[in-house]
Scaffold this motif. Structure first.
Motif, PDB file in Angstrom:
ATOM      1  N   GLY A 111      98.678 -53.039 -28.485  1.00 27.62           N
ATOM      2  CA  GLY A 111      98.773 -54.313 -29.183  1.00 27.62           C
ATOM      3  C   GLY A 111      99.947 -55.206 -28.825  1.00 27.62           C
ATOM      4  O   GLY A 111     100.076 -56.287 -29.401  1.00 27.62           O
ATOM      5  N   THR A 112     100.820 -54.800 -27.904  1.00 35.15           N
ATOM      6  CA  THR A 112     101.904 -55.692 -27.511  1.00 35.15           C
ATOM      7  C   THR A 112     101.369 -56.779 -26.580  1.00 35.15           C
ATOM      8  O   THR A 112     100.447 -56.537 -25.796  1.00 35.15           O
ATOM      9  CB  THR A 112     103.046 -54.934 -26.811  1.00 35.15           C
ATOM     10  N   VAL A 113     101.947 -57.962 -26.675  1.00 33.09           N
ATOM     11  CA  VAL A 113     101.473 -59.096 -25.883  1.00 33.09           C
ATOM     12  C   VAL A 113     101.874 -58.928 -24.426  1.00 33.09           C
ATOM     13  O   VAL A 113     103.050 -58.707 -24.103  1.00 33.09           O
ATOM     14  CB  VAL A 113     102.035 -60.425 -26.440  1.00 33.09           C
ATOM     15  N   ASP A 114     100.901 -59.007 -23.538  1.00 33.28           N
ATOM     16  CA  ASP A 114     101.141 -58.931 -22.099  1.00 33.28           C
ATOM     17  C   ASP A 114     101.277 -60.323 -21.493  1.00 33.28           C
ATOM     18  O   ASP A 114     102.075 -60.547 -20.585  1.00 33.28           O
ATOM     19  CB  ASP A 114      99.989 -58.178 -21.434  1.00 33.28           C
ATOM     20  N   TRP A 115     100.483 -61.285 -22.008  1.00 33.65           N
ATOM     21  CA  TRP A 115     100.498 -62.655 -21.482  1.00 33.65           C
ATOM     22  C   TRP A 115      99.830 -63.567 -22.502  1.00 33.65           C
ATOM     23  O   TRP A 115      98.921 -63.143 -23.225  1.00 33.65           O
ATOM     24  CB  TRP A 115      99.728 -62.733 -20.164  1.00 33.65           C
ATOM     25  N   LYS A 116     100.293 -64.784 -22.592  1.00 31.73           N
ATOM     26  CA  LYS A 116      99.583 -65.787 -23.363  1.00 31.73           C
ATOM     27  C   LYS A 116      99.704 -67.130 -22.674  1.00 31.73           C
ATOM     28  O   LYS A 116     100.695 -67.396 -21.971  1.00 31.73           O
ATOM     29  CB  LYS A 116     100.094 -65.874 -24.800  1.00 31.73           C
TER      30      LYS A 116
END
Length: 360
Positions: free
Chosen positions: A290-295
């Motif tokens: 659930g950690t953000v890799d890219w947005k």
């Protein structure tokens, strides 16, 4: 370009076309109602700084053909979807490039017609753009590129939503025939719109099909009509779509006031996941856990992306002027057929297959 269908989406499409580059003109208008033609003509004059000659404003069920015959290069098709297959076939037969709004049909007969006409357009090197503006939207295109490059691994499950408040409707006015009322209230009648799973939710189903490179082969769905004021459509659908590799998509759409709203797509992969939330302008790829890799973010110094409604016309005009060929008709027909398959399953309670739809 000539505009066929001068309602809200047609007036918008005309201005989107005019925003797509220099030396572009709307030179002809068509609708079944005089007041709609008058409104579009005034709108183009006020917001597009152009005047469509009165003798090139056509009214009636044959008005589309008169626009096609008026010498335009491009035909913009924005009538209720029921009429799309006939209008598309006439435009391509006459050698015109086409912008047509989604969905491209409301039933299997119309889908087969669109697919056949799409093939004819290819043989004539004609451009066809189909109102699935997410394919032209920078945020979606960049997210797609990353996922196609393996950012979340193989996609193994998906879900998509278009849950919103009650749709607009038109009360019947004195003097209106059945036909006039239905066409003015078209978004609430299945024969004209295909029901909202087809007319609206096709956007989200299409995104999943685009990102996976597949189309559903069967559907099991349900829904009902509880609150709708006019027409004969459902208020909500919930459909389980199955793809040929065994992947499942849960599709949910609703048009009822006072509920939780959501317009988005969620993709689960073997190496992560992606959440594409158009309603909150958020496009995010997550790592496992659930950690953000890219947005998606607009970097400092970059300009904000063009409106996707403008961008699809920019891409069409650019393709025509550079001699490229864009033809989105077949892909949008396939996504529209998937939505029709889900609708039929919900209406009947039966498992419905793509083959049954194609043969129907």
């Amino acid at each position: 370009a000539g505009l066929v269908g001068c309602g809200g989406r047609g007036k918008g499409a005309a201005l989107n076309f005019l925003n797509a580059g220099p030396n572009l003109k709307i030179t002809a208008l068509a609708d079944v109602f005089q007041d709609r033609v008058d409104e579009a003509r005034e709108n183009i004059s006020e917001k597009g700084s152009q005047t469509v000659p009165e003798d090139r404003c056509f009214v009636g069920f044959d008005a589309f053909q008169r626009v096609i015959d008026s010498g335009v290069d491009i035909v913009l098709l924005a009538t209720p979807p029921h009429f799309r297959p006939e209008h598309f076939a006439a435009a391509i037969s006459a050698g015109k490039h086409v912008f047509m709004e989604k969905p491209v049909a409301v039933d299997p007969v119309g889908i087969r017609s669109i697919i056949e006409t799409s093939g004819q357009a290819r043989t004539k090197d004609l451009c066809v753009v189909t109102g699935t503006q997410r394919h032209h939207q920078k945020e979606y295109v960049e997210t797609y590129s990353r996922i196609a490059g393996g950012a979340i691994g193989d996609i193994i499950a998906a879900r998509c939503y278009w849950n919103q408040n009650q749709l607009w409707y038109r009360e019947r006015q004195e003097g209106w025939s059945d036909m006039e009322w239905m066409i003015r209230d078209w978004g609430n009648w299945c024969w004209l719109s295909g029901d909202h799973i087809v007319e609206q939710h096709v956007h989200n189903i299409d995104v999943v099909n685009w990102f996976t490179g597949m189309y559903p082969v069967k559907a099991v769905g349900f829904g009902s009509r509880q609150r709708r004021v006019t027409g004969d459509q459902y208020d909500f659908f919930s459909v389980d779509f199955e793809y040929e590799n065994g992947m499942h998509l849960h599709s949910m759409c609703r048009q009822i006031d006072g509920c939780a709203n959501n317009v988005s797509e969620y993709l689960v992969g073997t190496k992560g996941s992606a959440y594409l939330i158009a309603s909150s302008k958020s496009w995010i790829i997550f790592k496992p856990g659930g950690t953000v890799d890219w947005k998606f973010e607009v970097k400092e110094g970059e300009k904000e992306p063009n409106s996707p409604y403008d961008q699809e016309h920019i891409d069409m005009v650019t393709a025509i002027r550079t001699g490229e060929v864009i033809n989105e008709a077949r892909a949008t027909a396939e996504s529209t057929m998937a939505a029709i398959m889900g609708r039929i399953s919900a209406y009947t309670g039966s498992e419905t297959t793509k083959q049954e739809m194609m043969d129907s």
